[in-house]
Design a protein around this motif. Structure first.
Motif, PDB file in Angstrom:
ATOM      1  N   HIS A  32       1.359 -15.700  89.280  1.00 17.43           N
ATOM      2  CA  HIS A  32       2.779 -15.826  88.956  1.00 17.43           C
ATOM      3  C   HIS A  32       3.012 -14.947  87.732  1.00 17.43           C
ATOM      4  CE1 HIS A  32       6.083 -18.288  86.826  1.00 17.43           C
ATOM      5  NE2 HIS A  32       6.663 -17.559  87.767  1.00 17.43           N
ATOM      6  N   LEU A  33       3.941 -14.000  87.825  1.00 21.92           N
ATOM      7  CA  LEU A  33       4.094 -13.013  86.752  1.00 21.92           C
ATOM      8  C   LEU A  33       5.153 -13.393  85.724  1.00 21.92           C
ATOM      9  CD1 LEU A  33       3.825  -9.618  88.663  1.00 21.92           C
ATOM     10  CD2 LEU A  33       2.083 -10.820  87.350  1.00 21.92           C
ATOM     11  N   GLY A  34       6.062 -14.276  86.112  1.00 17.72           N
ATOM     12  CA  GLY A  34       7.113 -14.641  85.161  1.00 17.72           C
ATOM     13  C   GLY A  34       8.408 -14.935  85.880  1.00 17.72           C
ATOM     14  N   THR A  35       9.456 -15.179  85.078  1.00 14.79           N
ATOM     15  CA  THR A  35      10.737 -15.590  85.643  1.00 14.79           C
ATOM     16  C   THR A  35      11.852 -14.772  85.014  1.00 14.79           C
ATOM     17  OG1 THR A  35       9.822 -17.804  85.742  1.00 14.79           O
ATOM     18  CG2 THR A  35      12.178 -17.616  86.105  1.00 14.79           C
ATOM     19  N   THR A  36      12.675 -14.139  85.855  1.00 17.06           N
ATOM     20  CA  THR A  36      13.865 -13.452  85.330  1.00 17.06           C
ATOM     21  C   THR A  36      15.042 -13.738  86.240  1.00 17.06           C
ATOM     22  OG1 THR A  36      12.559 -11.555  86.078  1.00 17.06           O
ATOM     23  CG2 THR A  36      13.651 -11.338  83.926  1.00 17.06           C
ATOM     24  N   ASP A  37      16.197 -13.981  85.610  1.00 12.71           N
ATOM     25  CA  ASP A  37      17.466 -14.157  86.331  1.00 12.71           C
ATOM     26  C   ASP A  37      17.360 -15.138  87.493  1.00 12.71           C
ATOM     27  OD1 ASP A  37      18.587 -12.323  84.646  1.00 12.71           O
ATOM     28  OD2 ASP A  37      18.166 -10.612  85.959  1.00 12.71           O
ATOM     29  N   GLY A  38      16.675 -16.246  87.268  1.00 17.14           N
ATOM     30  CA  GLY A  38      16.622 -17.274  88.300  1.00 17.14           C
ATOM     31  C   GLY A  38      15.609 -17.028  89.402  1.00 17.14           C
ATOM     32  N   PHE A  39      14.747 -16.016  89.221  1.00 16.76           N
ATOM     33  CA  PHE A  39      13.745 -15.741  90.235  1.00 16.76           C
ATOM     34  C   PHE A  39      12.338 -15.673  89.624  1.00 16.76           C
ATOM     35  CE2 PHE A  39      17.411 -14.687  92.658  1.00 16.76           C
ATOM     36  CZ  PHE A  39      17.038 -14.879  93.971  1.00 16.76           C
ATOM     37  N   HIS A  40      11.377 -16.332  90.314  1.00 19.85           N
ATOM     38  CA  HIS A  40       9.975 -16.193  89.933  1.00 19.85           C
ATOM     39  C   HIS A  40       9.431 -14.930  90.580  1.00 19.85           C
ATOM     40  CE1 HIS A  40       9.596 -20.172  88.219  1.00 19.85           C
ATOM     41  NE2 HIS A  40      10.090 -20.736  89.318  1.00 19.85           N
ATOM     42  N   GLU A  41       8.578 -14.225  89.837  1.00 24.02           N
ATOM     43  CA  GLU A  41       7.930 -13.072  90.449  1.00 24.02           C
ATOM     44  C   GLU A  41       6.456 -13.390  90.668  1.00 24.02           C
ATOM     45  OE1 GLU A  41       8.466  -9.303  88.486  1.00 24.02           O
ATOM     46  OE2 GLU A  41       6.766  -8.426  89.564  1.00 24.02           O
TER      47      GLU A  41
ATOM     48  N   GLY B 259      15.326 -13.051  97.615  1.00 26.34           N
ATOM     49  CA  GLY B 259      14.383 -12.342  96.749  1.00 26.34           C
ATOM     50  C   GLY B 259      14.139 -10.913  97.188  1.00 26.34           C
ATOM     51  N   ARG B 260      13.121 -10.313  96.584  1.00 20.38           N
ATOM     52  CA  ARG B 260      12.786  -8.914  96.838  1.00 20.38           C
ATOM     53  C   ARG B 260      11.293  -8.819  97.038  1.00 20.38           C
ATOM     54  NH1 ARG B 260      13.093  -4.511  93.650  1.00 20.38           N
ATOM     55  NH2 ARG B 260      12.387  -5.720  91.871  1.00 20.38           N
TER      56      ARG B 260
ATOM     57  N   HIS C 167       4.237  -7.435  95.401  1.00 21.61           N
ATOM     58  CA  HIS C 167       5.069  -8.249  94.518  1.00 21.61           C
ATOM     59  C   HIS C 167       6.220  -8.830  95.325  1.00 21.61           C
ATOM     60  CE1 HIS C 167       3.613  -6.642  90.540  1.00 21.61           C
ATOM     61  NE2 HIS C 167       3.062  -5.800  91.396  1.00 21.61           N
ATOM     62  N   PHE C 168       6.592 -10.081  95.011  1.00 23.23           N
ATOM     63  CA  PHE C 168       7.818 -10.612  95.613  1.00 23.23           C
ATOM     64  C   PHE C 168       8.426 -11.659  94.700  1.00 23.23           C
ATOM     65  CE2 PHE C 168       6.047 -14.630  97.146  1.00 23.23           C
ATOM     66  CZ  PHE C 168       4.692 -14.337  97.191  1.00 23.23           C
ATOM     67  N   THR C 169       9.713 -11.889  94.908  1.00 22.43           N
ATOM     68  CA  THR C 169      10.401 -12.878  94.073  1.00 22.43           C
ATOM     69  C   THR C 169      10.981 -13.983  94.956  1.00 22.43           C
ATOM     70  OG1 THR C 169      12.507 -11.680  94.168  1.00 22.43           O
ATOM     71  CG2 THR C 169      11.036 -11.132  92.357  1.00 22.43           C
ATOM     72  N   LEU C 170      10.978 -15.191  94.399  1.00 29.68           N
ATOM     73  CA  LEU C 170      11.540 -16.355  95.098  1.00 29.68           C
ATOM     74  C   LEU C 170      12.390 -17.139  94.100  1.00 29.68           C
ATOM     75  CD1 LEU C 170       8.408 -17.626  97.079  1.00 29.68           C
ATOM     76  CD2 LEU C 170      10.457 -16.543  98.042  1.00 29.68           C
ATOM     77  N   PRO C 171      13.450 -17.784  94.584  1.00 27.86           N
ATOM     78  CA  PRO C 171      14.348 -18.444  93.632  1.00 27.86           C
ATOM     79  C   PRO C 171      13.713 -19.631  92.917  1.00 27.86           C
ATOM     80  CG  PRO C 171      15.065 -18.803  95.894  1.00 27.86           C
ATOM     81  CD  PRO C 171      13.919 -17.866  95.958  1.00 27.86           C
ATOM     82  N   VAL C 172      14.060 -19.770  91.646  1.00 29.27           N
ATOM     83  CA  VAL C 172      13.638 -20.918  90.845  1.00 29.27           C
ATOM     84  C   VAL C 172      14.279 -22.168  91.440  1.00 29.27           C
ATOM     85  CG1 VAL C 172      14.013 -21.989  88.587  1.00 29.27           C
ATOM     86  CG2 VAL C 172      13.381 -19.566  88.740  1.00 29.27           C
ATOM     87  N   ASN C 173      13.542 -23.270  91.443  1.00 32.29           N
ATOM     88  CA  ASN C 173      14.137 -24.523  91.903  1.00 32.29           C
ATOM     89  C   ASN C 173      15.021 -25.088  90.802  1.00 32.29           C
ATOM     90  OD1 ASN C 173      14.831 -26.941  92.929  1.00 32.29           O
ATOM     91  ND2 ASN C 173      12.749 -27.680  93.255  1.00 32.29           N
ATOM     92  N   ALA C 174      16.319 -25.062  91.069  1.00 32.22           N
ATOM     93  CA  ALA C 174      17.288 -25.450  90.036  1.00 32.22           C
ATOM     94  C   ALA C 174      17.196 -26.934  89.704  1.00 32.22           C
ATOM     95  CB  ALA C 174      18.688 -25.105  90.509  1.00 32.22           C
ATOM     96  N   PHE C 175      16.556 -27.722  90.582  1.00 32.86           N
ATOM     97  CA  PHE C 175      16.535 -29.171  90.376  1.00 32.86           C
ATOM     98  C   PHE C 175      15.253 -29.654  89.722  1.00 32.86           C
ATOM     99  CE2 PHE C 175      19.006 -28.141  94.169  1.00 32.86           C
ATOM    100  CZ  PHE C 175      20.258 -28.443  93.666  1.00 32.86           C
ATOM    101  N   CYS C 176      14.350 -28.721  89.372  1.00 32.51           N
ATOM    102  CA  CYS C 176      13.097 -29.133  88.724  1.00 32.51           C
ATOM    103  C   CYS C 176      13.338 -29.380  87.244  1.00 32.51           C
ATOM    104  CB  CYS C 176      12.031 -28.068  88.857  1.00 32.51           C
ATOM    105  SG  CYS C 176      11.442 -27.882  90.512  1.00 32.51           S
TER     106      CYS C 176
END
Lengths: 477, 142
Positions: free
Chosen positions: A394-403, A453-454, A468-477
């Motif tokens: 897991h590389l980090g989180t930007t703009d609501g997406f984990h990379e 994601g991308r 590399h790919f991005t997936l949305p952060v779980n807003a409810f966590c």
């Protein structure tokens, strides 16, 4: 042009005296231009008086301000005189005090001209006044409406209006009466909201004239008694917005159509294929010993081609199902998802290293599929004679997406193919070198796309690949 | 001897099914009709099926011309003389809503035709052993 017309043409307050005899005291105030009437002291009241009659008004004035005496000198000598920064004030009127640079010159044979070049007005320097004037002009020429309102919503001032409102006098009317009746309610509602609930400058968009026009309107408080209402024409913006909405709908529709088509097509293709493979089987079963080597080879070719077609169709079906049969998004613990995916590869030539992973928002089955396909790729394209080394991080989180990144030490991909590999049915190798259907990465991209994601690859030929790919952060966590 | 009505419009699958039963050394006698209209004529002993016998169970394809399997199933379940007959749907569709709809209409089982021939034979042999040996089938109403 007579002398008085020339006087009017002077851009400063100006007055004219006439020398009437050898005695300079007989010099008479004969007129002034309109600007001079606004000079404090109301000099126009003295028109008709001679200098001799006027001088008692100036008694006690210091010499440097006493322009009446200077008139006498100019009448005699004809030499111009200048009085810099002479202050004027008039307690009997509401004309603001001012400071003038006064120039006294002979004008033609028997005339003396006073010009009052304004240095300061109402305590404000001319530079500042010019700047204010310039700002006001800017506002006047703004291609929109600037309307000043009192707390009742009544228009007290308005800038130069657009052609639609030219010639209509709105001052004194309620500002929501300016536009179309159907806009009035919305403007009024926003006005009340602004006044009573929230003085933020959120705009409200309303239809206007000519038909099809849209205006954006917002309020800004100027002071406790006045509110500024700014109105700009946003017709173009609205037209583009509408076009965008329609185009997006069209796009969604055609995407949906395509998904349905791909699903139906791949499903319907399966059926004839099933018949072909089944009857090939039957032929081999029934004819087995009677077949010549040549015929057995032909049948093998047909069988292999059918199997390949079956793989392609199944891939296409999976690809189509990402959209048409996706499950709802929910919380997905990637540690669990990756652990269970890795178990599928227990008997494969691969070593894993997995860092702690976060929870994401997504479709669990599809996200597992992403990891499965990427790992499959790493194994398939490992360096010959070695086991694949796969590192999931897991590389980090930007703009609501984990990379995330899935790294391997395989044969790598030359940069010119970094985009092509994600296209469906595109392959870089012959089937003799590496088998595969060209679906895996296309499926990965489609799934990541569905999650918003991308996905991309960093790799050099011969030096492993980092997906590399991005997936949305779980807003409810 | 068990009497099976096979409702299937696709001849290759008819032969495949017959062959698979044969290979399973099954004891069934298969009557084949090509679509839903014929199936109902057969069940109602109409037209050229005046002398037909009521089958012990039915293998029913879903997607057929004229009258599809869903309509046939619905009509069978509405008919007091036919509603007791077990119906096994045998189709290429693996869509969840097809499975659900078939059961909702009263199917006794839903079998997706396997893509591989060997699997197809296995599926048929399971059907054969369950419905002809394991299960006790209802006697027709007198």
């Amino acid at each position: 042009m007579n002398d008085f017309d020339k006087l009017e043409a002077i851009p400063f307050p100006a007055v004219l005296w006439r020398v009437e005899s050898e005695d300079p005291g007989d010099t008479r105030l004969v007129g002034c231009n309109k600007l001079a009437r606004s000079v404090p002291g109301a000099i126009h009241r003295y028109i008709g008086q001679t200098v001799r009659e006027f001088i008692p008004n100036t008694l006690g004035l210091p010499r440097e301000f006493n322009t009446a005496e200077a008139t006498l000198r100019v009448a005699q000598t004809g030499e111009p005189e200048h009085f810099p920064k002479v202050p004027f004030r008039d307690p009997t009127s509401d004309i603001p005090p001012a400071v003038f640079n006064i120039h006294i010159t002979r004008w033609e044979a028997n005339l003396i001209l006073f010009t009052y070049e304004v240095e300061e007005m109402g305590g404000i320097s001319m530079d500042a006044l010019f700047q204010i004037e310039r700002r006001l002009r800017m506002l006047e020429h703004l291609p929109g409406y600037i309307v000043v309102l009192d707390n009742e919503g009544t228009i007290t001032e308005i800038n130069r209006m657009s052609p639609a409102y030219a010639g209509m006098d709105f001052v004194g009317r309620k500002q929501w009466e300016m536009g179309l009746p159907e806009a009035a309610d919305r403007i009024h509602a926003r006005w009340l909201q602004f006044l009573h609930e929230d003085e933020g400058d959120h705009p409200v968009d309303v239809p206007g004239l000519p038909e099809g026009s849209w205006y954006r309107l917002w309020y800004t408080r100027l002071d406790p008694w006045t509110v500024l209402c700014t109105i700009i024409d946003v017709t173009d913006v609205k037209v583009y917005e509408q076009e965008l909405v329609e185009r997006n709908l069209e796009l969604a529709r055609s995407n949906e159509d395509l998904s349905q088509f791909a699903y139906a097509a791949s499903h319907d293709l399966q059926e004839p294929l099933r018949t072909i493979t089944s009857y090939l089987n039957i032929l081999v079963e029934d004819l087995g010993p009677q077949l010549s080597d040549e015929m057995a080879e032909y049948i093998r070719f047909i069988t292999q081609a059918s199997l390949r077609m079956k793989e392609l169709i199944e891939g296409l079906l999976r690809y189509a199902r990402v959209e048409s049969q996706g499950e709802p998004m929910g919380e997905v613990d990637l540690n669990e998802a990756v652990t269970s995916t890795i178990k599928l590869f227990r008997s494969h030539p691969v070593h894993f290293e997995v860092d702690p992973l976060p929870k994401v928002m997504g479709d669990k089955t599809q996200i597992r599929q992403v990891f499965e396909n990427l790992i499959n790729n790493s194994i398939r394209y490992r360096k010959p004679g070695t086991a694949a080394q796969v590192h999931i991080r897991h590389l980090g989180t930007t703009d609501g997406f984990h990379e995330f990144v899935v790294e391997d030490d395989g044969i790598g991909i030359a940069p010119e193919y970094h985009e092509m590999i994600f296209q469906i049915f595109k392959r870089l190798h012959t089937r003799q070198e590496y088998d595969g259907t060209g679906i895996g990465l296309a499926l990965v991209r489609r799934i990541v796309d569905r999650h918003g994601g991308r996905v991309w690859v960093r790799s050099a030929e011969g030096d492993g690949a980092d997906f590399h790919f991005t997936l949305p952060v779980n807003a409810f966590c | 001897m068990c009497h099976v009505l096979l409702v299937e419009d696709y001849l290759p699958d008819v032969r495949l099914t017959q062959r698979a039963f044969r290979k399973a050394e099954s004891n069934v006698e298969i009557t084949h009709v090509l679509d839903g209209v014929e199936a109902l004529d057969f069940l109602h002993k109409r037209g050229r099926y005046l002398t037909a016998a009521t089958p012990d169970f039915i293998l029913l394809d879903l997607n057929m011309p004229r009258k599809d399997g869903r309509q046939v199933l619905a009509e069978i379940r509405k008919d007091d003389n036919l509603k007791h007959i077990p119906v096994i749907v045998l189709t290429t569709s693996s869509q969840d809503y097809d499975v659900r709809e078939a059961h909702h209409l009263g199917a006794n089982a839903y079998v997706v035709k396997p893509v591989k021939y060997a699997d197809f034979e296995t599926a048929v042999s399971h059907i054969d052993s369950f419905w002809t040996k394991t299960a006790k089938l209802p006697k027709p109403t007198p």
